[in-house]
Motif scaffolding. Sequence first.
Motif, PDB file in Angstrom:
ATOM      1  N   TYR A  66       8.553  19.488  36.639  1.00  0.00           N
ATOM      2  CA  TYR A  66       7.502  20.361  36.966  1.00  0.00           C
ATOM      3  C   TYR A  66       6.000  19.580  36.756  1.00  0.00           C
ATOM      4  N   CYS A  67       6.060  19.399  35.472  1.00  0.00           N
ATOM      5  CA  CYS A  67       4.534  18.911  35.274  1.00  0.00           C
ATOM      6  C   CYS A  67       4.405  17.574  35.717  1.00  0.00           C
ATOM      7  N   ALA A  68       5.478  16.643  35.772  1.00  0.00           N
ATOM      8  CA  ALA A  68       5.379  15.515  36.326  1.00  0.00           C
ATOM      9  C   ALA A  68       4.883  15.757  38.013  1.00  0.00           C
ATOM     10  N   ILE A  69       5.311  16.507  38.598  1.00  0.00           N
ATOM     11  CA  ILE A  69       5.033  16.644  39.805  1.00  0.00           C
ATOM     12  C   ILE A  69       3.429  17.207  39.865  1.00  0.00           C
ATOM     13  N   LEU A  70       3.138  18.073  39.065  1.00  0.00           N
ATOM     14  CA  LEU A  70       1.670  18.817  39.136  1.00  0.00           C
ATOM     15  C   LEU A  70       0.901  17.579  38.537  1.00  0.00           C
ATOM     16  N   SER A  71       1.125  16.747  37.773  1.00  0.00           N
ATOM     17  CA  SER A  71       0.217  15.849  37.645  1.00  0.00           C
ATOM     18  C   SER A  71      -0.275  14.879  38.582  1.00  0.00           C
ATOM     19  N   ARG A  72       0.304  14.879  39.703  1.00  0.00           N
ATOM     20  CA  ARG A  72       0.229  14.215  40.957  1.00  0.00           C
ATOM     21  C   ARG A  72      -0.421  15.270  41.998  1.00  0.00           C
ATOM     22  N   ILE A  73      -0.196  16.250  41.825  1.00  0.00           N
ATOM     23  CA  ILE A  73      -0.682  17.342  43.158  1.00  0.00           C
ATOM     24  C   ILE A  73      -1.486  18.145  42.546  1.00  0.00           C
ATOM     25  N   GLY A  74      -1.786  18.540  41.408  1.00  0.00           N
ATOM     26  CA  GLY A  74      -2.702  19.431  40.949  1.00  0.00           C
ATOM     27  C   GLY A  74      -2.073  20.807  40.273  1.00  0.00           C
ATOM     28  N   PRO A  75      -2.878  21.756  39.933  1.00  0.00           N
ATOM     29  CA  PRO A  75      -2.302  23.079  39.517  1.00  0.00           C
ATOM     30  C   PRO A  75      -1.861  23.805  40.515  1.00  0.00           C
TER      31      PRO A  75
END
Length: 140
Positions: A66-75
């Motif tokens: 989840y955090c790996a994805i958010l690191s790219r798309i934002g919160p």
Amino acid sequence: MGIVMDRSALTDFLALEFPQVADSFAIERVDANELVARLIVGPQHLRPGGTVSGPSIFALADLAIYCAILSRIGPVALAVTTSASVDFMRKPAAGRDLLAHCRLLKLGRLLAVADALITSEGQPDPVARASMTYAIPPKA
């Protein structure tokens, strides 16, 4: 797409949106190729026999990806897991935190696919491998 949320931003996001679990996890590193997250193993993560439970290992994989994805798309708090597979390979080392090394395999507009290799800290052999797909809500 580059890094949008760094280690500090992800840590703050988890504390705000998921305070119930934020103290059990730490984001160790985020870069263009990998995110590393830590499960800070405590008594609540152990099953009878003193090993880390399967649900705790799953939670680490899910949070890390989840955090790996958010690191790219934002919160985007409403990005959700739509598919998950975990292979449990060996018993975690006693008394050690677990580390999830995640990489994004595909990041699209509506779906993201990633995997995580989970190890006991200081041990080279994997404890588990996870593959997950996330649905990303469309931009309003």
